[in-house]
Design a protein around this motif. Structure first.
Motif, PDB file in Angstrom:
ATOM      1  N   ALA A 126       0.836  -1.209   0.000  1.00  0.00           N
ATOM      2  CA  ALA A 126       0.000   0.000   0.000  1.00  0.00           C
ATOM      3  C   ALA A 126       0.865   1.251   0.000  1.00  0.00           C
ATOM      4  CB  ALA A 126      -0.931  -0.010   1.215  1.00  0.00           C
ATOM      5  N   GLY A 127       1.940   1.243   0.790  1.00  0.00           N
ATOM      6  CA  GLY A 127       2.858   2.381   0.791  1.00  0.00           C
ATOM      7  C   GLY A 127       3.490   2.605  -0.568  1.00  0.00           C
ATOM      8  N   ASP A 128       3.859   1.519  -1.244  1.00  0.00           N
ATOM      9  CA  ASP A 128       4.425   1.638  -2.593  1.00  0.00           C
ATOM     10  C   ASP A 128       3.425   2.304  -3.543  1.00  0.00           C
ATOM     11  OD1 ASP A 128       6.494   0.241  -1.498  1.00  0.00           O
ATOM     12  OD2 ASP A 128       6.426  -1.439  -2.903  1.00  0.00           O
ATOM     13  N   ALA A 129       2.169   1.896  -3.458  1.00  0.00           N
ATOM     14  CA  ALA A 129       1.149   2.458  -4.341  1.00  0.00           C
ATOM     15  C   ALA A 129       0.986   3.954  -4.110  1.00  0.00           C
ATOM     16  CB  ALA A 129      -0.175   1.730  -4.131  1.00  0.00           C
ATOM     17  N   VAL A 130       1.040   4.362  -2.851  1.00  0.00           N
ATOM     18  CA  VAL A 130       0.922   5.782  -2.528  1.00  0.00           C
ATOM     19  C   VAL A 130       2.098   6.563  -3.104  1.00  0.00           C
ATOM     20  CG1 VAL A 130       0.980   7.455  -0.644  1.00  0.00           C
ATOM     21  CG2 VAL A 130      -0.466   5.433  -0.455  1.00  0.00           C
ATOM     22  N   VAL A 131       3.311   6.067  -2.883  1.00  0.00           N
ATOM     23  CA  VAL A 131       4.512   6.774  -3.336  1.00  0.00           C
ATOM     24  C   VAL A 131       4.574   6.828  -4.860  1.00  0.00           C
ATOM     25  CG1 VAL A 131       7.046   6.734  -3.334  1.00  0.00           C
ATOM     26  CG2 VAL A 131       5.783   6.232  -1.239  1.00  0.00           C
ATOM     27  N   SER A 132       4.036   5.835  -5.533  1.00  0.00           N
ATOM     28  CA  SER A 132       4.141   5.762  -6.993  1.00  0.00           C
ATOM     29  C   SER A 132       3.469   6.935  -7.708  1.00  0.00           C
ATOM     30  CB  SER A 132       3.552   4.448  -7.505  1.00  0.00           C
ATOM     31  OG  SER A 132       2.130   4.429  -7.359  1.00  0.00           O
ATOM     32  N   VAL A 133       2.566   7.654  -7.035  1.00  0.00           N
ATOM     33  CA  VAL A 133       1.895   8.788  -7.682  1.00  0.00           C
ATOM     34  C   VAL A 133       2.607  10.107  -7.409  1.00  0.00           C
ATOM     35  CG1 VAL A 133      -0.318   7.601  -7.589  1.00  0.00           C
ATOM     36  CG2 VAL A 133       0.292   9.185  -5.761  1.00  0.00           C
ATOM     37  N   VAL A 134       3.662  10.105  -6.596  1.00  0.00           N
ATOM     38  CA  VAL A 134       4.455  11.313  -6.381  1.00  0.00           C
ATOM     39  C   VAL A 134       5.261  11.581  -7.657  1.00  0.00           C
ATOM     40  CG1 VAL A 134       6.298  12.365  -5.014  1.00  0.00           C
ATOM     41  CG2 VAL A 134       4.603  10.881  -3.906  1.00  0.00           C
ATOM     42  N   PRO A 135       5.209  12.774  -8.217  1.00  0.00           N
ATOM     43  CA  PRO A 135       5.903  13.017  -9.489  1.00  0.00           C
ATOM     44  C   PRO A 135       7.384  12.649  -9.467  1.00  0.00           C
ATOM     45  CG  PRO A 135       4.421  14.833  -9.003  1.00  0.00           C
ATOM     46  CD  PRO A 135       4.417  13.948  -7.794  1.00  0.00           C
ATOM     47  N   ARG A 136       8.079  12.973  -8.358  1.00  0.00           N
ATOM     48  CA  ARG A 136       9.502  12.635  -8.234  1.00  0.00           C
ATOM     49  C   ARG A 136       9.643  11.591  -7.135  1.00  0.00           C
ATOM     50  NH1 ARG A 136      12.431  18.626  -8.250  1.00  0.00           N
ATOM     51  NH2 ARG A 136      11.638  19.339 -10.265  1.00  0.00           N
ATOM     52  N   HIS A 137       9.822  10.338  -7.520  1.00  0.00           N
ATOM     53  CA  HIS A 137       9.906   9.293  -6.505  1.00  0.00           C
ATOM     54  C   HIS A 137      10.846   8.172  -6.933  1.00  0.00           C
ATOM     55  CE1 HIS A 137       7.003   7.146  -9.127  1.00  0.00           C
ATOM     56  NE2 HIS A 137       7.527   6.066  -8.585  1.00  0.00           N
ATOM     57  N   TYR A 138      11.462   7.577  -5.927  1.00  0.00           N
ATOM     58  CA  TYR A 138      12.201   6.329  -6.092  1.00  0.00           C
ATOM     59  C   TYR A 138      11.690   5.351  -5.042  1.00  0.00           C
ATOM     60  CZ  TYR A 138      15.654   8.968  -8.834  1.00  0.00           C
ATOM     61  OH  TYR A 138      16.274   9.758  -9.776  1.00  0.00           O
ATOM     62  N   ILE A 139      11.178   4.211  -5.486  1.00  0.00           N
ATOM     63  CA  ILE A 139      10.826   3.118  -4.591  1.00  0.00           C
ATOM     64  C   ILE A 139      11.955   2.107  -4.690  1.00  0.00           C
ATOM     65  CG2 ILE A 139       9.193   1.258  -4.110  1.00  0.00           C
ATOM     66  CD1 ILE A 139       7.017   3.023  -5.417  1.00  0.00           C
ATOM     67  N   VAL A 140      12.634   1.865  -3.576  1.00  0.00           N
ATOM     68  CA  VAL A 140      13.781   0.960  -3.544  1.00  0.00           C
ATOM     69  C   VAL A 140      13.373  -0.295  -2.788  1.00  0.00           C
ATOM     70  CG1 VAL A 140      16.180   0.678  -2.810  1.00  0.00           C
ATOM     71  CG2 VAL A 140      15.382   2.908  -3.628  1.00  0.00           C
ATOM     72  N   ARG A 141      13.228  -1.409  -3.512  1.00  0.00           N
ATOM     73  CA  ARG A 141      12.787  -2.661  -2.894  1.00  0.00           C
ATOM     74  C   ARG A 141      14.002  -3.494  -2.482  1.00  0.00           C
ATOM     75  NH1 ARG A 141       7.958  -3.789  -6.899  1.00  0.00           N
ATOM     76  NH2 ARG A 141       6.299  -2.669  -5.808  1.00  0.00           N
ATOM     77  N   THR A 142      13.995  -3.918  -1.236  1.00  0.00           N
ATOM     78  CA  THR A 142      15.116  -4.671  -0.683  1.00  0.00           C
ATOM     79  C   THR A 142      14.632  -6.006  -0.125  1.00  0.00           C
ATOM     80  OG1 THR A 142      14.902  -3.781   1.546  1.00  0.00           O
ATOM     81  CG2 THR A 142      16.186  -2.494  -0.017  1.00  0.00           C
ATOM     82  N   SER A 143      15.570  -6.839   0.291  1.00  0.00           N
ATOM     83  CA  SER A 143      15.227  -8.125   0.905  1.00  0.00           C
ATOM     84  C   SER A 143      16.320  -8.531   1.876  1.00  0.00           C
ATOM     85  CB  SER A 143      15.085  -9.208  -0.176  1.00  0.00           C
ATOM     86  OG  SER A 143      16.328  -9.420  -0.836  1.00  0.00           O
ATOM     87  N   TRP A 144      15.961  -9.227   2.924  1.00  0.00           N
ATOM     88  CA  TRP A 144      16.909  -9.863   3.840  1.00  0.00           C
ATOM     89  C   TRP A 144      17.969  -8.849   4.293  1.00  0.00           C
ATOM     90  CZ3 TRP A 144      18.209 -15.582   2.193  1.00  0.00           C
ATOM     91  CH2 TRP A 144      17.021 -16.272   1.943  1.00  0.00           C
TER      92      TRP A 144
END
Length: 475
Positions: A320-338
């Protein structure tokens, strides 16, 4: 001086970074003339990097006498200046911190020419015709709390060749008394805010970016992201970037009624508040996400374009947080693991068990790659400084995937213990004796990093990163 009609829309760069001159098409005949003074779509398509300029105010300055001269002022906002009638000589001096501090550019502007002046570049004008009016769009409102920088019109270092000598023109007393370049305090860059600054990633970001006046590291005590007053907690126009390293990460506790509320508050409600602030103020929002947005059933590594399908509450809040951030004109979603860093984590736990003579049972049916916080911090800085395309990027170590059992065995061996002391078990067996709620885990946490690598970033290899961490991070 006659206006030049029929020019094509063109953009010319200057020696001052970000300061660009625009030749504007002006259409005229015996009745007069017409121009599109500001046409965002055409100007952006022509090469001006102003998709998010976002002007909020339009000002007009009228000068009835030739030679009226206004001082060299640098404001903490961008402006777009054009002439409505008449003609001006303009001088611009870079008053920002950096290698081009003191750089000078001069040119004349008439109704067929305009200029974009970035934040921190001093600008001044001298009218060359009577009844001259120029207009400027700005992307912030004047504030007494903002930072302004000034330079004396007669500064010997800038050595501006004014068409009309300064002793023959109208200048305000205030402009006459501004400092010389050697005494000017440079305009600092916009601020970068790191939230969650006391966590593993927050500490790695502090080490990566360093302590500078323009860096702000805020933990929960310094900035409550769930506060209803967050929008007024800072002068947000002074910020270029927010790196959101704050998150609720108690995966199993999120399955409880209390934990569910806390997880949604931190991972969604607070993120939505940051997203609103970033959108309203032209801020780049960097948001750190998780492999838990996927269900782990895919064969092979997950890409940024794979649909999310979270299994538990924690994963649902991150998605849900990713979906919210995705509509910000200038955004980077950085997906990590472990994630492994400076704090409590799996590698530290295994090292401790090895030293205490405890032989653990470790899950051997979940696969993925470790992600080290210093690598995440390095990747975030790379995205920002390389001005990579906005969007979502997977960031984990590269190389061969492993299981948690594999990692534990390597830790035991590296610490001088027999790796056979570690026993592999299934996820179901491992949690069979749990007395509290257990969140479902994705069995496959492998993430493809090709999109990030295409921007010029090289993630650390899985085995190299683990070896380096055990040699330095466990001290």
């Amino acid at each position: 001086m006659a206006i030049e009609f029929g020019k094509a829309l063109t953009v010319t760069e200057t020696p001052i970074p970000g300061l660009v001159v625009l030749d504007l098409p002006v259409h005229g005949d015996s009745r007069g003339w017409f121009k599109e003074n500001w046409q965002r779509e055409k100007m952006t398509a022509s090469g001006i990097d102003l998709p998010d300029f976002g002007p909020v105010q339009n000002n007009i300055s009228f000068n009835d006498a030739v030679g009226t001269t206004r001082g060299i002022h640098a404001e903490p906002w961008d402006k777009y200046v054009s002439v409505a009638t008449g003609r001006i000589f303009g001088a611009w001096v870079d008053l920002r911190e950096g290698p081009t501090f003191g750089a000078v550019y001069t040119t004349e502007l008439d109704p067929s020419r305009a200029i974009f002046v970035p934040r921190g570049v001093g600008n001044s004008y001298q009218t060359l015709e009577p009844d001259t009016a120029y207009t400027y769009l700005v992307n912030d409102h004047w504030s007494p709390d903002a930072t302004y920088t000034f330079l004396n019109l007669a500064d010997e270092t800038a050595a501006i060749e004014w068409p009309i000598p300064l002793d023959q023109v109208e200048i305000s007393e205030k402009d006459k008394n501004h400092p010389r370049l050697s005494e000017v305090v440079p305009m600092p860059p916009k601020r970068i805010l790191v939230t969650g600054a006391n966590g593993q990633l927050g500490r790695a970001l502090r080490a990566e970016f360093g302590d500078h006046p323009w860096m702000e590291f805020a933990g929960r005590d310094e900035l409550d992201l769930t506060s209803p007053d967050l929008a007024s907690a800072r002068r947000w126009r002074d910020y270029s970037t927010i790196i959101n390293a704050a998150a609720y990460t108690k995966v199993d506790l999120a399955e409880t009624p209390e934990g569910r509320v806390d997880a949604w508050a931190a991972n969604v409600t607070a993120v939505a508040a940051l997203a609103r602030i970033a959108t309203a103020n032209g801020i780049t929002l960097v948001h750190v996400s998780s492999d838990y947005v996927f269900d782990g059933t895919k064969e092979g590594a997950y890409t940024e374009n794979d649909p999310v399908s979270p299994l538990g509450v924690y994963g649902q809040t991150k998605a849900a947080g990713d979906a919210v951030v995705s509509v910000v004109p200038r955004h980077y979603i950085v997906r990590t693991s472990w994630v492994i860093g400076d704090g409590n984590n799996f590698v530290r736990t295994m090292a401790s068990l090895a030293e205490r003579g405890i032989d653990p049972k470790v899950v051997d049916d979940q696969i993925g790659r470790l992600t080290f916080t210093d690598d995440i911090a390095r990747g975030i800085r790379h995205l920002l400084e390389s001005t990579a395309a906005y969007g979502t990027y997977n960031l984990s170590s590269s190389g061969t995937a492993s299981t948690w059992f594999d990692v534990a065995t390597v830790v035991f061996t590296h610490r001088g213990h027999d790796g056979r002391r570690v026993s592999g078990v299934s996820t179901e067996e491992y949690f069979s004796a749990a007395t509290g709620p257990v969140a479902p885990r994705p069995r496959n946490s492998m993430m493809a990093t090709s999109a990030l690598e295409a921007t010029g970033f090289s993630p650390v290899r899985n085995d190299d990163g683990l070896r380096d961490y055990m040699e330095t991070g466990l001290r």
